[in-house]
Design a protein around this motif. Structure first.
Motif, PDB file in Angstrom:
ATOM      1  N   ALA A 133       0.832  -1.206   0.000  1.00 56.85           N
ATOM      2  CA  ALA A 133       0.000   0.000   0.000  1.00 56.85           C
ATOM      3  C   ALA A 133       0.865   1.255   0.000  1.00 56.85           C
ATOM      4  O   ALA A 133       0.636   2.186  -0.793  1.00 56.85           O
ATOM      5  CB  ALA A 133      -0.932  -0.010   1.211  1.00 56.85           C
ATOM      6  N   VAL A 134       1.881   1.277   0.867  1.00 53.80           N
ATOM      7  CA  VAL A 134       2.788   2.434   0.911  1.00 53.80           C
ATOM      8  C   VAL A 134       3.534   2.561  -0.415  1.00 53.80           C
ATOM      9  O   VAL A 134       3.694   3.673  -0.952  1.00 53.80           O
ATOM     10  CB  VAL A 134       3.782   2.284   2.084  1.00 53.80           C
ATOM     11  N   GLY A 135       3.986   1.447  -0.961  1.00 53.17           N
ATOM     12  CA  GLY A 135       4.698   1.477  -2.237  1.00 53.17           C
ATOM     13  C   GLY A 135       3.829   1.975  -3.375  1.00 53.17           C
ATOM     14  O   GLY A 135       4.282   2.773  -4.207  1.00 53.17           O
ATOM     15  N   ALA A 136       2.569   1.513  -3.426  1.00 55.95           N
ATOM     16  CA  ALA A 136       1.674   1.925  -4.511  1.00 55.95           C
ATOM     17  C   ALA A 136       1.377   3.422  -4.448  1.00 55.95           C
ATOM     18  O   ALA A 136       1.434   4.125  -5.469  1.00 55.95           O
ATOM     19  CB  ALA A 136       0.377   1.127  -4.450  1.00 55.95           C
ATOM     20  N   ILE A 137       1.065   3.929  -3.251  1.00 54.92           N
ATOM     21  CA  ILE A 137       0.761   5.357  -3.103  1.00 54.92           C
ATOM     22  C   ILE A 137       1.981   6.201  -3.442  1.00 54.92           C
ATOM     23  O   ILE A 137       1.884   7.204  -4.167  1.00 54.92           O
ATOM     24  CB  ILE A 137       0.277   5.645  -1.670  1.00 54.92           C
ATOM     25  N   THR A 138       3.147   5.792  -2.940  1.00 55.93           N
ATOM     26  CA  THR A 138       4.375   6.541  -3.213  1.00 55.93           C
ATOM     27  C   THR A 138       4.726   6.506  -4.695  1.00 55.93           C
ATOM     28  O   THR A 138       5.144   7.526  -5.272  1.00 55.93           O
ATOM     29  CB  THR A 138       5.538   5.954  -2.390  1.00 55.93           C
ATOM     30  N   PHE A 139       4.545   5.353  -5.324  1.00 59.16           N
ATOM     31  CA  PHE A 139       4.871   5.220  -6.747  1.00 59.16           C
ATOM     32  C   PHE A 139       3.953   6.104  -7.602  1.00 59.16           C
ATOM     33  O   PHE A 139       4.413   6.812  -8.516  1.00 59.16           O
ATOM     34  CB  PHE A 139       4.721   3.762  -7.167  1.00 59.16           C
ATOM     35  N   ILE A 140       2.646   6.083  -7.308  1.00 60.53           N
ATOM     36  CA  ILE A 140       1.692   6.880  -8.090  1.00 60.53           C
ATOM     37  C   ILE A 140       1.963   8.374  -7.930  1.00 60.53           C
ATOM     38  O   ILE A 140       1.974   9.127  -8.913  1.00 60.53           O
ATOM     39  CB  ILE A 140       0.250   6.539  -7.682  1.00 60.53           C
ATOM     40  N   LEU A 141       2.210   8.809  -6.690  1.00 61.78           N
ATOM     41  CA  LEU A 141       2.487  10.229  -6.456  1.00 61.78           C
ATOM     42  C   LEU A 141       3.803  10.650  -7.107  1.00 61.78           C
ATOM     43  O   LEU A 141       3.902  11.729  -7.695  1.00 61.78           O
ATOM     44  CB  LEU A 141       2.528  10.512  -4.962  1.00 61.78           C
ATOM     45  N   GLY A 142       4.825   9.791  -6.993  1.00 62.73           N
ATOM     46  CA  GLY A 142       6.100  10.110  -7.632  1.00 62.73           C
ATOM     47  C   GLY A 142       5.976  10.191  -9.142  1.00 62.73           C
ATOM     48  O   GLY A 142       6.562  11.073  -9.784  1.00 62.73           O
ATOM     49  N   PHE A 143       5.200   9.270  -9.718  1.00 59.45           N
ATOM     50  CA  PHE A 143       4.979   9.289 -11.164  1.00 59.45           C
ATOM     51  C   PHE A 143       4.254  10.573 -11.587  1.00 59.45           C
ATOM     52  O   PHE A 143       4.649  11.232 -12.562  1.00 59.45           O
ATOM     53  CB  PHE A 143       4.164   8.067 -11.568  1.00 59.45           C
ATOM     54  N   ALA A 144       3.195  10.924 -10.865  1.00 57.49           N
ATOM     55  CA  ALA A 144       2.432  12.133 -11.209  1.00 57.49           C
ATOM     56  C   ALA A 144       3.303  13.374 -11.091  1.00 57.49           C
ATOM     57  O   ALA A 144       3.243  14.268 -11.944  1.00 57.49           O
ATOM     58  CB  ALA A 144       1.208  12.249 -10.296  1.00 57.49           C
ATOM     59  N   GLY A 145       4.141  13.436 -10.046  1.00 55.47           N
ATOM     60  CA  GLY A 145       5.001  14.600  -9.870  1.00 55.47           C
ATOM     61  C   GLY A 145       6.077  14.706 -10.928  1.00 55.47           C
ATOM     62  O   GLY A 145       6.318  15.784 -11.479  1.00 55.47           O
ATOM     63  N   CYS A 146       6.720  13.571 -11.251  1.00 58.19           N
ATOM     64  CA  CYS A 146       7.798  13.590 -12.252  1.00 58.19           C
ATOM     65  C   CYS A 146       7.272  13.928 -13.638  1.00 58.19           C
ATOM     66  O   CYS A 146       7.778  14.833 -14.310  1.00 58.19           O
ATOM     67  CB  CYS A 146       8.500  12.239 -12.275  1.00 58.19           C
ATOM     68  N   VAL A 147       6.267  13.206 -14.080  1.00 59.12           N
ATOM     69  CA  VAL A 147       5.717  13.423 -15.428  1.00 59.12           C
ATOM     70  C   VAL A 147       5.056  14.787 -15.510  1.00 59.12           C
ATOM     71  O   VAL A 147       5.166  15.495 -16.519  1.00 59.12           O
ATOM     72  CB  VAL A 147       4.735  12.294 -15.793  1.00 59.12           C
ATOM     73  N   GLY A 148       4.334  15.162 -14.443  1.00 55.64           N
ATOM     74  CA  GLY A 148       3.691  16.473 -14.444  1.00 55.64           C
ATOM     75  C   GLY A 148       4.680  17.606 -14.567  1.00 55.64           C
ATOM     76  O   GLY A 148       4.428  18.601 -15.250  1.00 55.64           O
ATOM     77  N   ALA A 149       5.843  17.468 -13.917  1.00 58.11           N
ATOM     78  CA  ALA A 149       6.867  18.509 -13.989  1.00 58.11           C
ATOM     79  C   ALA A 149       7.530  18.544 -15.363  1.00 58.11           C
ATOM     80  O   ALA A 149       7.696  19.616 -15.960  1.00 58.11           O
ATOM     81  CB  ALA A 149       7.906  18.294 -12.896  1.00 58.11           C
TER      82      ALA A 149
END
Length: 290
Positions: free
Chosen positions: A88-104
């Motif tokens: 659960a922690v990995g999935a949330i962290t991965f999704i947020l990291g992906f959104a932040g990286c690609v969004g930037a």
């Protein structure tokens, strides 16, 4: 207006209209700030990779237990499987990291708003949980006690849960939720006459008093301990429950807990600040462009 002018030859001619002057405007911010853009990317790439690592560890743990070959094992477990928390922690962290990286990198306002919104929601949940835990301390204590007892029952059903309970008892020098007799709830350790287990009336090895001179771990040190009078238990095992031990640990480490909470909060606020600043920069450039 068209003016009429006389001509030296006596004929009139029409004046050509004046051309409108072209005005060229130079905008101050023609591009998105590279500083915030790559700060946002650097901030999130760490969490993206960490999330991927957590997910990989979770699936590796499940593969070691054979869960991936038989997914029905997930529903048969009566206690808490720590792998769920890791995933659960990995999935949330991965999704947020992906959104932040690609969004930037792509200057995608939608992904950046999703990132900042979810981070803000998580921060709100953390504050709410802290306030509720402080206000309803008795309810939280009872919930933790029931949670611990339910996992005592499932101690032998999952190796990760077993290791988690053993680590908790060894680090806090405790045994059971409130007392060693809590292990009567476990099928293998209960003291009923009809229990054929060799561990009957015993406790896990993690309840045993540690001896620095021991070089080999004695996993049978808790056998038959609870068959004797309670007055002599303290010579072989810890008699304090893990809930009282936790209540004693919290005041002693309140500054460490507060420091960890502050660091996490600052990191979350930094993420929200980077995202909102980048969103404002992108919107300003788009407005000037159109």
């Amino acid at each position: 207006k068209l003016g009429v002018a006389s001509c030296p030859f006596g004929k009139s001619r029409i004046k050509s209209p004046k051309r409108a002057k072209m005005h060229y405007y130079r905008y101050e911010n023609e591009e998105v700030s590279c500083c915030y853009k790559y700060l946002m990317f650097s901030y999130n790439i760490i969490f993206w990779l960490a999330g991927a690592a957590f997910i990989a560890i979770g699936f590796w743990a499940w593969s070691e237990k054979g869960v991936l070959l038989d997914l029905t094992q997930v529903t048969r477990l009566h206690g808490f499987d720590p792998v769920w928390l890791v995933l659960a922690v990995g999935a949330i962290t991965f999704i947020l990291g992906f959104a932040g990286c690609v969004g930037a990198l792509r200057e995608n306002i939608c992904l950046l708003k999703f990132f900042s919104g979810v981070i803000g929601f998580i921060f709100f949940l953390e504050l709410t949980a802290a306030v509720l835990a402080f206000v309803f301390q008795d309810n939280v204590r009872e919930w933790i006690n029931d949670f611990f007892l339910s996992n005592v029952k499932a101690y032998r059903e999952d190796i990760d849960l077993q290791n988690l309970i053993d680590s908790l008892q060894k680090m806090n020098h405790c045994c059971g939720a409130k007392e060693p007799d809590d292990w009567n709830l476990n099928l293998y350790f209960n003291c009923t006459v009809n229990n054929p287990s060799r561990e009957r009336c015993g406790v896990p090895f993690s309840c045993c008093l540690s001896d620095p001179a021991d070089t080999v771990l004695n996993t049978q040190c808790g056998y038959d301990v609870r068959k004797g009078p309670k007055g002599v238990w303290s010579n072989a095992i810890y008699v304090k429950g893990c809930i009282p031990a936790l209540e004693e640990w919290l005041p002693r480490n309140i500054y460490i807990i507060a420091g960890v909470f502050i660091v996490i909060s600052v990191l979350q606020m930094m993420g929200i600040f980077f995202a909102r600043t980048l969103i404002g920069d992108i919107e300003k450039v788009k407005f000037n462009y159109y």
